[in-house]
Write an enzyme that holds these catalytic residues in place. Structure first.
Site, PDB file in Angstrom:
ATOM      1  N   ASP A 258       7.320  -2.097   1.380  1.00  0.00           N
ATOM      2  CA  ASP A 258       6.297  -1.709   2.331  1.00  0.00           C
ATOM      3  C   ASP A 258       6.147  -2.759   3.432  1.00  0.00           C
ATOM      4  O   ASP A 258       6.234  -3.970   3.173  1.00  0.00           O
ATOM      5  CB  ASP A 258       4.963  -1.544   1.584  1.00  0.00           C
ATOM      6  CG  ASP A 258       3.837  -1.111   2.479  1.00  0.00           C
ATOM      7  OD1 ASP A 258       3.860   0.039   2.946  1.00  0.00           O
ATOM      8  OD2 ASP A 258       2.925  -1.928   2.716  1.00  0.00           O
ATOM      9  N   GLU A 282      10.604  -0.414   4.969  1.00  0.00           N
ATOM     10  CA  GLU A 282       9.836   0.324   5.952  1.00  0.00           C
ATOM     11  C   GLU A 282       9.631  -0.557   7.173  1.00  0.00           C
ATOM     12  O   GLU A 282       8.635  -1.274   7.283  1.00  0.00           O
ATOM     13  CB  GLU A 282       8.484   0.759   5.373  1.00  0.00           C
ATOM     14  CG  GLU A 282       7.659   1.597   6.358  1.00  0.00           C
ATOM     15  CD  GLU A 282       6.163   1.346   6.235  1.00  0.00           C
ATOM     16  OE1 GLU A 282       5.403   2.249   6.599  1.00  0.00           O
ATOM     17  OE2 GLU A 282       5.746   0.255   5.797  1.00  0.00           O
TER      18      GLU A 282
END
Length: 479
Positions: A258, A282
């Site tokens: 993330d 990400e």
């Protein structure tokens, strides 16, 4: 994780069923003319190798070994039902997903977070509590218990599927106040998790004696300092680190990192070097060169979500200009490190998803399917057909054959005896047809979506006329 954008989907416009070609034909266009048409288009050929997608260090046997390679399922959406039922819900889907060609699932952050039974997991507090300790207002997480999580992972492995953990290591949440000599204020940086593992203080966050900051801070949360050896040891280096516990005790096969803008790419590289497994980051950036730069800085240990392709598809399909698909994308720069997607839990901007899924499931990269698109919003028979085409024929490098505002035609050139395919996307309100060069000479082909009932023969020089219905697609290969 960062933002949530939603749309009211007009489901009736997303899928155009089969049409009878005779309704729009003035003559028998499936017959072969006596002379080949002259090529009047530029042929743009990508530079990727012809091999099927190869996940780094993948153990998945069923779908990494199929011609088109694996497909990932994002097995959650924002605000899935609370109450500890989600792990069992996903477990009940695995057999069908596996049968349809899904080779891996990406789960939400599984450990206990600040908001306990209501948290989606992106505010991590105790990395070692999967629903086993009574803290932060509950014993179970929003998704269920640790036992249920392990049962889900075990069933996925029984279905020959890999399981990827969503790893949130940029920031933490849920700590207690303590006096912080580096800020001169009280900060929420004292963590004494019930698991007894990875206790943290102000020394483990920014600023500290060794580093004032790193690449990024998210939302004012305490920002973990990855340069601290204590943090590295607990996250990925020690035998009982977060990464190794997830992998060896729970059974995770890989990682979705993330908010990787918040820390250096070296962190992901070091994690994978120490722990192993598939990795995807990400990096929320629509510039393909930036995505490639980040992948390269992980020493190509990690893939990245192809936000460049995502935004190009939005401009192309919703902006009514398929010329946007000529733009740069990560899959064109490094197909084996590009994870392509149409929607996820953070962003859902593309309306004409039937065209977008036809694009990612016929092109290079590692396609990721969004749970709600597959289970709730789109025509499941359409999705299953595209999954079958992907695993059966989406092989080899890519040649873009024709692009204009309304039409896009590309060819997968095949690999290792597999014939590949030709995909035709039509974003106009009318049927379209066009002559294209194939890799097949004197062969009968057909549209495996069923949108066209033509079964034309390619000419001796490989040219053939194909067609496509309005706001839809057709996908052609050898009959």
């Amino acid at each position: 994780m960062k933002m949530k954008t939603t749309k009211l989907l007009l489901l009736s416009t997303l899928f155009i069923g089969s049409f009878s070609c005779t309704q729009i034909m003035e003559d028998n266009e499936s017959s072969i003319p006596e002379h080949e048409p002259k090529a009047n288009m530029e042929l743009q050929v990508t530079t990727h190798d012809g091999a099927p997608f190869n996940k780094n260090e993948s153990s998945n046997k069923r779908y990494s070994g199929s011609p088109g390679g694996p497909v990932m399922m994002q097995a959650f959406y924002w605000d899935v039902p609370a109450g500890g039922t989600w792990w069992n819900t996903v477990k009940g889907k695995l057999n069908n997903w596996s049968n349809q060609g899904i080779g891996s699932i990406w789960l939400p952050p599984a450990s206990k977070a600040q908001n306990g039974p209501f948290s989606m997991g992106y505010d991590p507090m105790d990395y070692f509590d999967f629903g086993d300790y009574n803290q932060m207002g509950s014993k179970e997480t929003r998704f269920g218990s640790g036992t249920e999580l392990r049962s889900l992972v075990g069933e996925a492995h029984n279905q020959n599927m890999e399981v990827y953990a969503d790893i949130v290591i940029n920031h933490n949440s849920g700590g207690q106040l303590e006096a912080n000599p580096y800020t001169g204020t009280d900060t929420w940086t004292k963590f004494n998790p019930a698991s007894g593992k990875f206790n943290r203080t102000y020394n483990d966050f920014h600023p500290n004696l060794d580093a004032n900051n790193d690449e990024g801070v998210f939302g004012g949360f305490p920002d973990l300092s990855h340069k601290k050896s204590y943090v590295q040891d607990w996250l990925w280096k020690k035998s009982n680190s977060v990464g190794k516990y997830y992998k060896n005790d729970v059974g995770f096969d890989g990682w979705r990192f993330d908010y990787v803008k918040g820390f250096g790419a070296w962190v992901v590289k070091d994690w994978v070097n120490n722990v192993g497994g598939f990795a995807v980051g990400e990096l929320w950036d629509g510039n393909a060169s930036t995505l490639k730069w980040w992948v390269d800085n992980t020493d190509r240990k990690s893939s990245a979500f192809d936000f460049a392709a995502y935004y190009a598809m939005d401009r192309a399909f919703d902006g009514n200009n398929l010329n946007e698909l000529n733009g740069d994308m990560l899959w064109k720069k490094d197909s084996q490190r590009a994870v392509t997607f149409v929607a996820n839990h953070d962003t859902d901007e593309i309306w004409r998803k039937n065209l977008a899924y036809a694009y990612i499931l016929t092109h290079e990269g590692y396609p990721c399917i969004f749970y709600r698109d597959y289970e709730d919003w789109l025509d499941k028979s359409m999705m299953n057909n595209l999954l079958w085409i992907h695993k059966s024929y989406a092989t080899g490098n890519t040649s873009i054959l024709h692009v204009d505002n309304d039409e896009y035609i590309a060819r997968r050139n095949g690999y290792n005896g597999n014939p590949g395919l030709v995909v035709y996307i039509n974003n106009s309100d009318n049927w379209k047809e066009r002559w294209v060069p194939t890799n097949w000479s004197n062969k009968k082909i057909k549209d495996y979506t069923g949108h066209s009932n033509w079964e034309p023969w390619t000419q001796g020089g490989t040219w053939v006329k194909i067609q496509c219905p309005p706001r839809s697609y057709s996908i052609w290969t050898l009959k």
